[in-house]
Design a protein around this motif. Structure first.
Motif, PDB file in Angstrom:
ATOM      1  N   ALA A   1      -8.184 -68.895  31.350  1.00 30.47           N
ATOM      2  CA  ALA A   1      -7.643 -69.505  32.070  1.00 30.47           C
ATOM      3  C   ALA A   1      -7.363 -70.635  33.442  1.00 30.47           C
ATOM      4  CB  ALA A   1      -6.611 -68.169  32.295  1.00 30.47           C
ATOM      5  N   MET A   2      -9.198 -70.512  33.808  1.00 31.68           N
ATOM      6  CA  MET A   2      -9.546 -70.868  34.464  1.00 31.68           C
ATOM      7  C   MET A   2     -10.042 -72.423  34.401  1.00 31.68           C
ATOM      8  SD  MET A   2     -12.765 -67.963  36.132  1.00 31.68           S
ATOM      9  CE  MET A   2     -12.183 -67.573  37.426  1.00 31.68           C
ATOM     10  N   THR A   3     -10.040 -73.364  33.108  1.00 36.10           N
ATOM     11  CA  THR A   3     -10.511 -74.251  32.862  1.00 36.10           C
ATOM     12  C   THR A   3      -8.507 -74.427  32.632  1.00 36.10           C
ATOM     13  OG1 THR A   3     -12.067 -73.497  31.207  1.00 36.10           O
ATOM     14  CG2 THR A   3     -11.143 -75.937  30.674  1.00 36.10           C
ATOM     15  N   ASP A   4      -8.320 -73.602  32.355  1.00 36.80           N
ATOM     16  CA  ASP A   4      -6.318 -74.993  32.039  1.00 36.80           C
ATOM     17  C   ASP A   4      -6.187 -75.343  33.154  1.00 36.80           C
ATOM     18  OD1 ASP A   4      -6.720 -74.072  29.103  1.00 36.80           O
ATOM     19  OD2 ASP A   4      -5.652 -72.237  29.048  1.00 36.80           O
ATOM     20  N   THR A   5      -5.983 -74.528  34.143  1.00 37.46           N
ATOM     21  CA  THR A   5      -5.287 -75.180  35.600  1.00 37.46           C
ATOM     22  C   THR A   5      -6.796 -75.592  35.972  1.00 37.46           C
ATOM     23  OG1 THR A   5      -6.530 -72.646  36.621  1.00 37.46           O
ATOM     24  CG2 THR A   5      -3.751 -73.370  35.737  1.00 37.46           C
TER      25      THR A   5
ATOM     26  N   HIS B   1     -16.458 -76.508  35.885  1.00 34.12           N
ATOM     27  CA  HIS B   1     -15.446 -76.112  35.422  1.00 34.12           C
ATOM     28  C   HIS B   1     -14.388 -75.443  35.771  1.00 34.12           C
ATOM     29  CE1 HIS B   1     -14.276 -73.136  32.044  1.00 34.12           C
ATOM     30  NE2 HIS B   1     -14.271 -71.791  32.778  1.00 34.12           N
ATOM     31  N   CYS B   2     -14.165 -75.431  37.109  1.00 35.94           N
ATOM     32  CA  CYS B   2     -13.507 -75.063  37.789  1.00 35.94           C
ATOM     33  C   CYS B   2     -13.744 -75.645  39.468  1.00 35.94           C
ATOM     34  CB  CYS B   2     -12.240 -73.954  37.706  1.00 35.94           C
ATOM     35  SG  CYS B   2     -13.066 -72.564  37.773  1.00 35.94           S
TER      36      CYS B   2
ATOM     37  N   LYS C   1      -5.289 -82.165  36.412  1.00 39.07           N
ATOM     38  CA  LYS C   1      -4.899 -82.841  34.765  1.00 39.07           C
ATOM     39  C   LYS C   1      -5.137 -84.592  34.638  1.00 39.07           C
ATOM     40  CE  LYS C   1      -2.518 -80.057  32.395  1.00 39.07           C
ATOM     41  NZ  LYS C   1      -0.717 -79.306  32.366  1.00 39.07           N
ATOM     42  N   THR C   2      -4.973 -84.967  35.977  1.00 34.52           N
ATOM     43  CA  THR C   2      -5.213 -86.243  35.692  1.00 34.52           C
ATOM     44  C   THR C   2      -6.360 -86.923  35.915  1.00 34.52           C
ATOM     45  OG1 THR C   2      -2.697 -86.894  37.581  1.00 34.52           O
ATOM     46  CG2 THR C   2      -4.385 -88.516  37.150  1.00 34.52           C
ATOM     47  N   ILE C   3      -7.418 -86.143  36.570  1.00 33.59           N
ATOM     48  CA  ILE C   3      -8.207 -87.159  36.706  1.00 33.59           C
ATOM     49  C   ILE C   3      -9.757 -86.586  35.452  1.00 33.59           C
ATOM     50  CG2 ILE C   3     -10.975 -86.220  38.086  1.00 33.59           C
ATOM     51  CD1 ILE C   3      -9.207 -85.716  41.487  1.00 33.59           C
TER      52      ILE C   3
END
Length: 219
Positions: A10-14, A181-182, A215-217
């Motif tokens: 979940a940390m990766t996803d956002t 990672h985030c 997300k774009t980056i």
């Protein structure tokens, strides 16, 4: 998939963990709701105000209505605090430092814990204690170069810089290029004036824009 991996995913996803504290329960609820609606799924409340435990307990109960949301507690220095917040239902524990007894307690309880590290030795130590994620703190002093150096010698370590991370394209691009990672984001994300005036829709837009930017980056 165990809960540790689910939270890490979940940390990766956002790509971004909000780091927040406030002494007012209703304000904290509104901020949590805005963050969730903006796309946040992992939220760190910090143990900084005198009544942080009371606020966290209320927040944890309130958070049950948000599907797939993980609520953790930060700024944990002692086992007794780790115990209290574990009892209150914290999904994970974050420390500003590498504290062996907190590590051992969380391992014993099967809790995800994230220690704060600022040297290669500390990161290695954290890894040997079983940390699945390491917080590079303070991020603004260590910089992206620290992450790159760690990743070059311990490529499997997941790193999360916190402190001075800014929701700008320039700053976030630098962090993600270094292999994080985030990122953890606090005061730069939560404008005090916006929160004081209760403009939660503006806060939600800002958080949403930050997640979209990450997300774009990454792509």
């Amino acid at each position: 998939m165990n809960q540790h991996n689910t939270i890490l995913q979940a940390m990766t996803d956002t790509g971004m963990i909000p780091v927040f504290n406030h002494k007012d329960i209703e304000v904290s609820k509104s901020v949590l709701k805005s963050a969730y609606e903006a796309g946040v799924r992992v939220f760190e409340f910090t143990n900084r105000e005198e009544n942080a435990f009371e606020v966290f307990k209320a927040l944890k109960i309130y958070s049950e209505q948000f599907e797939g949301l993980y609520l953790g507690i930060g700024t944990i220095f002692t086992v007794s605090d780790a115990q209290r917040f574990n009892f209150a239902g914290a999904d994970f524990i974050v420390s500003p430092a590498l504290i062996p007894e907190v590590a051992h307690f969380c391992n014993m309880k099967g809790m995800l814990w994230v220690p704060g590290c600022a040297t290669v030795s500390e990161v290695f130590q954290a890894k040997s204690y079983g940390a699945k994620l390491v917080k590079a703190f303070p991020g603004n002093l260590l910089g992206a170069g620290f992450i790159k150096a760690i990743k070059s010698i311990m490529p499997d370590v997941k790193m999360m810089p916190t402190g001075g991370v800014e929701p700008t394209e320039e700053n976030l691009s630098e962090w993600f290029a270094s292999g994080v990672h985030c990122v953890g984001m606090g005061s730069q994300l939560f404008d005090k004036k916006i929160i004081e005036s209760g403009q939660y829709e503006i806060l939600q837009e800002k958080i949403n824009a930050t997640i979209a930017l990450i997300k774009t980056i990454r792509s």
